[in-house]
Motif scaffolding. Structure first.
Motif, PDB file in Angstrom:
ATOM      1  N   UNK A   3       0.852  -1.190   0.000  1.00 29.66           N
ATOM      2  CA  UNK A   3       0.000   0.000   0.000  1.00 29.66           C
ATOM      3  C   UNK A   3       0.885   1.237   0.000  1.00 29.66           C
ATOM      4  N   UNK A   4       0.614   2.146  -0.943  1.00 34.43           N
ATOM      5  CA  UNK A   4       1.284   3.442  -0.988  1.00 34.43           C
ATOM      6  C   UNK A   4       0.368   4.474  -0.344  1.00 34.43           C
ATOM      7  N   UNK A   5       0.919   5.242   0.606  1.00 34.09           N
ATOM      8  CA  UNK A   5       0.145   6.281   1.257  1.00 34.09           C
ATOM      9  C   UNK A   5       0.783   7.642   1.058  1.00 34.09           C
ATOM     10  N   UNK A   6      -0.035   8.652   0.759  1.00 35.70           N
ATOM     11  CA  UNK A   6       0.449  10.006   0.509  1.00 35.70           C
ATOM     12  C   UNK A   6      -0.305  10.992   1.386  1.00 35.70           C
ATOM     13  N   UNK A  18       3.649   0.538   2.947  1.00 32.66           N
ATOM     14  CA  UNK A  18       3.327  -0.469   3.953  1.00 32.66           C
ATOM     15  C   UNK A  18       3.103  -1.804   3.255  1.00 32.66           C
ATOM     16  N   UNK A  19       3.697  -2.843   3.793  1.00 32.66           N
ATOM     17  CA  UNK A  19       3.468  -4.180   3.256  1.00 32.66           C
ATOM     18  C   UNK A  19       2.827  -5.050   4.332  1.00 32.66           C
ATOM     19  N   UNK A  20       1.626  -5.532   4.059  1.00 33.98           N
ATOM     20  CA  UNK A  20       0.892  -6.399   4.984  1.00 33.98           C
ATOM     21  C   UNK A  20       0.799  -5.788   6.382  1.00 33.98           C
ATOM     22  N   UNK A  21       0.582  -4.481   6.442  1.00 33.87           N
ATOM     23  CA  UNK A  21       0.408  -3.811   7.723  1.00 33.87           C
ATOM     24  C   UNK A  21       1.686  -3.407   8.417  1.00 33.87           C
ATOM     25  N   UNK A  22       2.830  -3.572   7.766  1.00 38.87           N
ATOM     26  CA  UNK A  22       4.121  -3.214   8.358  1.00 38.87           C
ATOM     27  C   UNK A  22       4.747  -2.071   7.560  1.00 38.87           C
ATOM     28  N   UNK A  23       5.196  -1.036   8.281  1.00 40.12           N
ATOM     29  CA  UNK A  23       5.809   0.113   7.608  1.00 40.12           C
ATOM     30  C   UNK A  23       7.177  -0.277   7.066  1.00 40.12           C
ATOM     31  N   UNK A  24       7.359  -0.093   5.770  1.00 37.49           N
ATOM     32  CA  UNK A  24       8.624  -0.410   5.114  1.00 37.49           C
ATOM     33  C   UNK A  24       9.409   0.870   4.828  1.00 37.49           C
ATOM     34  N   UNK A 115      -4.972   8.172  14.236  1.00 33.31           N
ATOM     35  CA  UNK A 115      -5.424   7.197  15.237  1.00 33.31           C
ATOM     36  C   UNK A 115      -4.879   5.808  14.930  1.00 33.31           C
ATOM     37  N   UNK A 116      -4.960   5.405  13.663  1.00 33.66           N
ATOM     38  CA  UNK A 116      -4.473   4.074  13.276  1.00 33.66           C
ATOM     39  C   UNK A 116      -2.974   3.956  13.514  1.00 33.66           C
ATOM     40  N   UNK A 297      -1.184   7.028   6.519  1.00 36.24           N
ATOM     41  CA  UNK A 297      -2.252   6.960   5.524  1.00 36.24           C
ATOM     42  C   UNK A 297      -2.316   5.555   4.927  1.00 36.24           C
ATOM     43  N   UNK A 298      -1.155   4.996   4.637  1.00 36.45           N
ATOM     44  CA  UNK A 298      -1.102   3.633   4.102  1.00 36.45           C
ATOM     45  C   UNK A 298      -1.609   2.619   5.119  1.00 36.45           C
ATOM     46  N   UNK A 299      -1.254   2.810   6.393  1.00 35.71           N
ATOM     47  CA  UNK A 299      -1.729   1.904   7.449  1.00 35.71           C
ATOM     48  C   UNK A 299      -3.249   1.939   7.565  1.00 35.71           C
TER      49      UNK A 299
END
Length: 334
Positions: A3-6, A18-24, A115-116, A297-299
């Motif tokens: 997931x890409x978050x901006x 984020x990959x599978x809920x983990x920040x990369x 929050x997340x 945002x990605x999370x």
């Protein structure tokens, strides 16, 4: 799932992977030097800087993760709230990328992302969440992802805004929150007597916040000849005491003993220490996720995807004003 978050809601350009809920990867391009001369964020300048930064920062994030754009499974961006010109830069860029790659797109609420970022897998709702930053001071009861009940909010300045304004008054520059905290800690270590500040809204029946009076009091004390150290120490203790007082009242009224603290003010060590002593089970964002950033945002998008939210239409608009309690559980597009 990649997931890409901006996030371009204010003055920081944030891109996270984020990959599978983990920040990369979590990259932030700060505009502090640009806005420092003005003592605050200039919206037009912020938008222009986002335009310059967004593409190279995204390319760098992908390079650091070692993936191509085609590896992305979901693309997300902050939809609101925030400065509309700044929001549109990241929001439009993310939608364009999603269209070009034929990937699903999600528009994320800025406060839900905060929050997340502080919400690990452990605590299950319901619980309390305080979002305190330069633009927000809101207290919510979190019933589930996408279900929030507003308990109280600032009546004037946000907590982080007040920290920055008092810091500027003391000649500490912008953003001044961390510098004011440093000066207050220095004063405490040297045994400086704090300047007299009263905790706001002591007699209120509700769960609201107010910080403008503390700012006015700082001006008065400086005119009376109190030292910068004394004012910093007194202001911080009163501001933290105010937050703590409202949170403990919320704990009594709701019965919730779990608290998430998100936003830039969550990084304040004095606040962290006081909350941990207050009998609350407190969760803070990991390092690097307190300030505005793309990883949060990605999370948030990843967590919504797991709940079954597939995609938002590319016709979705950005919203400068968007109360969190209006966000639905699954669609989030009201």
């Amino acid at each position: 799932m990649w997931v890409l978050g901006i996030d371009t809601s204010c003055d920081d350009t944030g891109v996270g992977l984020v990959k599978d809920g983990r920040v990369v990867v979590n990259l932030i391009r700060s505009q502090v030097d640009l806005h420092q001369a003005y003592g605050g964020v200039v919206p037009e300048l912020a938008s222009r800087e986002h335009l310059k930064a967004i593409r190279p920062l995204t390319e760098r994030a992908l390079a650091e993760a070692g993936i191509s754009p085609r590896a992305l499974d979901l693309i997300a961006a902050t939809r609101g709230p925030g400065l509309i010109g700044a929001l549109l830069v990241g929001f439009t860029f993310a939608k364009g990328l999603a269209f070009g790659l034929d990937r699903p797109f999600l528009g994320v609420h800025h406060l839900e992302a905060h929050i997340v970022a502080a919400w690990p897998e452990g605590p299950s709702p319901p619980f309390l969440a305080l979002v305190a930053s330069g633009g927000h001071t809101h207290l919510y009861e979190v019933l589930d992802l996408g279900r929030y009940r507003l308990l109280g909010a600032t009546l004037d300045d946000a907590a982080g805004e007040a920290f920055d304004k008092v810091a500027r008054l003391l000649g500490l520059g912008f953003p001044g929150g961390p510098e004011l905290e440093r000066l207050a800690e220095e004063a405490a270590q040297e045994g400086v007597e704090e300047a007299p500040f009263a905790v706001p809204l002591k007699e209120q029946k509700g769960l609201d916040f107010s910080f403008s009076g503390l700012k006015t009091r700082a001006v008065q004390l400086l005119e009376k000849g109190y030292s910068r150290q004394a004012i910093a120490l007194g202001f911080q203790r009163a501001a933290v005491g105010h937050l703590l007082e409202v949170l403990l009242k919320a704990k009594e009224r709701t019965g919730h003993t779990t608290l998430l603290v998100a936003g830039g003010v969550a990084a304040n060590k004095t606040l962290q220490a006081e909350l941990k002593r207050a009998g609350l089970s407190v969760f803070f964002p990991p390092k690097g996720l307190s300030q505005d950033n793309g990883a949060m945002v990605a999370l948030a998008a990843h967590r919504r995807a797991l709940k079954g939210e597939a995609s938002h239409p590319l016709s979705l608009d950005a919203r400068a004003y968007w109360p969190l309690e209006e966000v639905s559980h699954l669609t989030g597009v009201e």
